[in-house]
Scaffold this motif. Structure first.
Motif, PDB file in Angstrom:
ATOM      1  N   GLY A  77       8.585   7.648  24.727  1.00  0.00           N
ATOM      2  CA  GLY A  77       9.302   7.940  26.111  1.00  0.00           C
ATOM      3  C   GLY A  77      10.600   8.720  25.891  1.00  0.00           C
ATOM      4  O   GLY A  77      10.921   9.052  26.880  1.00  0.00           O
ATOM      5  N   ARG A  78      10.860   8.816  24.647  1.00  0.00           N
ATOM      6  CA  ARG A  78      12.135   9.438  24.478  1.00  0.00           C
ATOM      7  C   ARG A  78      12.147  11.108  24.788  1.00  0.00           C
ATOM      8  O   ARG A  78      11.303  11.612  24.334  1.00  0.00           O
ATOM      9  CB  ARG A  78      12.819   9.090  23.045  1.00  0.00           C
ATOM     10  CG  ARG A  78      13.126   7.706  22.626  1.00  0.00           C
ATOM     11  CD  ARG A  78      13.494   7.596  21.234  1.00  0.00           C
ATOM     12  NE  ARG A  78      12.176   7.534  20.448  1.00  0.00           N
ATOM     13  CZ  ARG A  78      12.197   7.489  19.128  1.00  0.00           C
ATOM     14  NH1 ARG A  78      13.218   7.477  18.443  1.00  0.00           N
ATOM     15  NH2 ARG A  78      11.031   7.639  18.471  1.00  0.00           N
ATOM     16  N   PRO A  79      13.237  11.616  25.459  1.00  0.00           N
ATOM     17  CA  PRO A  79      13.402  12.941  25.406  1.00  0.00           C
ATOM     18  C   PRO A  79      13.430  13.667  24.337  1.00  0.00           C
ATOM     19  O   PRO A  79      14.402  13.068  23.349  1.00  0.00           O
ATOM     20  CB  PRO A  79      14.589  13.129  26.580  1.00  0.00           C
ATOM     21  CG  PRO A  79      15.372  11.915  26.677  1.00  0.00           C
ATOM     22  CD  PRO A  79      14.352  10.860  26.090  1.00  0.00           C
ATOM     23  N   LEU A  80      13.573  15.018  23.823  1.00  0.00           N
ATOM     24  CA  LEU A  80      13.969  15.664  22.870  1.00  0.00           C
ATOM     25  C   LEU A  80      15.385  16.062  23.076  1.00  0.00           C
ATOM     26  O   LEU A  80      15.451  16.698  23.979  1.00  0.00           O
ATOM     27  CB  LEU A  80      13.247  16.779  22.310  1.00  0.00           C
ATOM     28  CG  LEU A  80      11.542  16.454  22.233  1.00  0.00           C
ATOM     29  CD1 LEU A  80      10.906  17.678  21.893  1.00  0.00           C
ATOM     30  CD2 LEU A  80      11.311  15.519  20.662  1.00  0.00           C
ATOM     31  N   THR A  81      16.179  15.673  22.148  1.00  0.00           N
ATOM     32  CA  THR A  81      17.650  16.227  22.102  1.00  0.00           C
ATOM     33  C   THR A  81      17.839  17.255  21.737  1.00  0.00           C
ATOM     34  O   THR A  81      18.803  18.099  22.002  1.00  0.00           O
ATOM     35  CB  THR A  81      18.597  15.003  21.804  1.00  0.00           C
ATOM     36  OG1 THR A  81      18.283  14.840  20.445  1.00  0.00           O
ATOM     37  CG2 THR A  81      18.366  13.713  22.419  1.00  0.00           C
ATOM     38  N   SER A  82      16.994  17.982  20.669  1.00  0.00           N
ATOM     39  CA  SER A  82      17.290  19.189  20.193  1.00  0.00           C
ATOM     40  C   SER A  82      15.996  19.405  19.409  1.00  0.00           C
ATOM     41  O   SER A  82      14.980  18.744  19.192  1.00  0.00           O
ATOM     42  CB  SER A  82      18.221  19.046  18.960  1.00  0.00           C
ATOM     43  OG  SER A  82      17.932  18.167  17.919  1.00  0.00           O
ATOM     44  N   ILE A  83      15.685  20.684  19.339  1.00  0.00           N
ATOM     45  CA  ILE A  83      14.664  21.239  18.504  1.00  0.00           C
ATOM     46  C   ILE A  83      15.404  22.510  17.466  1.00  0.00           C
ATOM     47  O   ILE A  83      16.105  23.256  17.846  1.00  0.00           O
ATOM     48  CB  ILE A  83      13.711  22.140  19.513  1.00  0.00           C
ATOM     49  CG1 ILE A  83      13.078  21.363  20.496  1.00  0.00           C
ATOM     50  CG2 ILE A  83      12.628  22.943  18.657  1.00  0.00           C
ATOM     51  CD1 ILE A  83      12.249  21.819  21.542  1.00  0.00           C
ATOM     52  N   PHE A  84      14.702  22.526  16.530  1.00  0.00           N
ATOM     53  CA  PHE A  84      15.210  23.381  15.367  1.00  0.00           C
ATOM     54  C   PHE A  84      14.120  24.081  14.539  1.00  0.00           C
ATOM     55  O   PHE A  84      13.328  23.519  13.910  1.00  0.00           O
ATOM     56  CB  PHE A  84      16.117  22.458  14.206  1.00  0.00           C
ATOM     57  CG  PHE A  84      17.083  23.379  13.369  1.00  0.00           C
ATOM     58  CD1 PHE A  84      18.237  23.554  13.410  1.00  0.00           C
ATOM     59  CD2 PHE A  84      16.345  24.151  12.147  1.00  0.00           C
ATOM     60  CE1 PHE A  84      18.946  24.327  12.796  1.00  0.00           C
ATOM     61  CE2 PHE A  84      17.170  24.998  11.421  1.00  0.00           C
ATOM     62  CZ  PHE A  84      18.530  24.970  11.549  1.00  0.00           C
ATOM     63  N   PHE A  85      14.215  25.368  14.858  1.00  0.00           N
ATOM     64  CA  PHE A  85      13.063  26.262  14.052  1.00  0.00           C
ATOM     65  C   PHE A  85      13.572  26.793  12.724  1.00  0.00           C
ATOM     66  O   PHE A  85      14.548  27.313  12.628  1.00  0.00           O
ATOM     67  CB  PHE A  85      12.784  27.642  14.805  1.00  0.00           C
ATOM     68  CG  PHE A  85      12.060  27.331  15.982  1.00  0.00           C
ATOM     69  CD1 PHE A  85      10.648  27.493  16.128  1.00  0.00           C
ATOM     70  CD2 PHE A  85      12.782  27.212  17.353  1.00  0.00           C
ATOM     71  CE1 PHE A  85      10.067  27.139  17.245  1.00  0.00           C
ATOM     72  CE2 PHE A  85      12.122  27.013  18.531  1.00  0.00           C
ATOM     73  CZ  PHE A  85      10.826  27.209  18.413  1.00  0.00           C
ATOM     74  N   GLY A  86      12.915  25.991  11.700  1.00  0.00           N
ATOM     75  CA  GLY A  86      13.569  26.241  10.254  1.00  0.00           C
ATOM     76  C   GLY A  86      12.407  27.019   9.388  1.00  0.00           C
ATOM     77  O   GLY A  86      11.448  27.125   9.929  1.00  0.00           O
TER      78      GLY A  86
END
Length: 386
Positions: free
Chosen positions: A63-72
């Motif tokens: 149920g947690r939202p994504l706080t960040s996304i990182f394309f590496g």
């Protein structure tokens, strides 16, 4: 040792790491899971695989939202905006985005195109990390980079023109035959581009790289020390706060995705060779990793996992401190229990010894390395090994 996850443990924030493993060419110092791209990239097939990979891990979201996304990577900016757009739409349908989510894309100056980067910004990607490494032709050649110094400067200009008001420049020091003047010259050019964030770190020779097998001539230790001290003073003079071992930021511009790593937050990892660290409501914490080679990953069907390991209570103090002590301000001592479910008293003996050796500050409310502790972080962490 028995864990008590009900004694203060909290599910941490959740981030997402997406690995895109292709580069134009492999650099001789690079030990990341990256591979030279062929004449065409399997964009659509890879996006399909990434979303199927994420589907396997959705039970870890809780149920947690994504706080960040990182394309590496690799070089994620080799992918088209259309492919990344389809991927982001698919991710958001599966896991909610926080209202203020930070979405970072790694890019190299040689892959910059104005129209392409404006399109990335329109997708909601709101932060770039540009792999400059140096602005000097001979140093870039030694590092096997495909761009030149002018391209690196233009990349920063194009990032701003595309609407990115938050971007990082990656810059190395301690390069082959680099002098103090060379290193500070690179740093001054980087500062002139007014990035909001600088990752400024020393080149190290890693196993399984060309440089490991054919080592270049690197600066002497005295020169490396001079570079470090003078560079940190220059960054501070220009308003860049060192908040982590090799990370410097303008006020309010610390990398939120990386801060999540360093505060022992949770992160999903999708893509070839991606790693993850995930917690369950019962307090179980595990690390996992995905199939490494792109070909195998694309052929994996719905079995992308290559392995996982539950972290035992004996391992958690070291795992936690290995991350948080990289932060120059450290963290509140209470975070140890919130992230691990273990009592702070467990650290008392090792913490006292580290304080006596001058490696850890004596403030009981904070876990924070001293200046010496940051310089000799491995020595500090030895106190907390299982």
């Amino acid at each position: 040792m028995k864990r008590s996850p009900d004694g203060g443990f909290r599910l941490p924030p959740l981030a997402l790491y997406i690995h895109i493993p292709w580069c134009v060419k492999k650099c001789p110092y690079c030990d990341f899971n990256s591979h030279a791209a062929g004449p065409s990239l399997p964009e659509q097939a890879y996006v399909d695989a990434l979303l199927a990979d994420l589907d396997e891990d959705l039970d870890q979201v809780h149920g947690r939202p994504l706080t960040s996304i990182f394309f590496g990577g690799g070089t994620p900016s080799l992918f088209s905006a259309q492919a990344l757009g389809r991927l982001l739409e698919g991710v958001e349908r599966r896991a909610p985005f926080a209202a203020d989510i930070e979405i970072t894309l790694e890019a190299n100056p040689g892959t910059f195109e104005q129209a392409k980067f404006s399109a990335y910004r329109a997708l909601g990607i709101n932060r770039l990390s540009i792999g400059v490494q140096s602005f000097q032709a001979e140093k870039l050649a030694a590092l096997g980079r495909i761009h030149d110094g002018e391209e690196a400067i233009r990349a920063a200009d194009m990032a701003r023109a595309a609407g990115f008001d938050n971007f990082n420049l990656d810059l190395m020091h301690g390069l082959p035959e680099q002098s103090l003047d060379d290193a500070l010259g690179d740093l001054r050019i980087a500062l002139a581009q007014a990035p909001t964030h600088l990752s400024w770190y020393q080149l190290t020779l890693e196993p399984n790289t060309v440089f490991w097998n054919q080592p270049p001539t690197l600066p002497e230790d005295d020169t490396l020390w001079d570079i470090q001290e003078a560079g940190q003073a220059l960054l501070a003079e220009h308003g860049y706060d060192q908040y982590e071992v090799s990370a410097y930021a303008q006020a309010g511009k610390a990398a939120r995705h990386n801060l999540n790593y360093w505060t022992f937050g949770d992160f999903l990892g999708i893509g070839a060779g991606a790693h993850a660290k995930l917690s369950s409501p019962d307090g179980t914490i595990k690390r996992s990793w995905k199939t490494r080679l792109p070909k195998d990953y694309l052929d994996a069907g719905k079995r992308f996992s290559a392995g996982e390991r539950v972290l035992g209570p004996d391992e958690l103090p070291f795992e936690f401190l290995m991350n948080v002590l990289r932060l120059t301000d450290g963290v509140a001592s209470s975070l140890f229990t919130e992230r691990t479910g273990l009592p702070q008293t467990l650290l008392a003996e090792a913490r006292g010894e580290a304080e006596r050796r001058g490696l850890l500050h004596g403030d009981p409310a904070r876990l924070r390395a001293t200046r010496e502790g940051q310089l000799f972080l491995n020595d500090l962490l030895q106190h907390f090994l299982p």
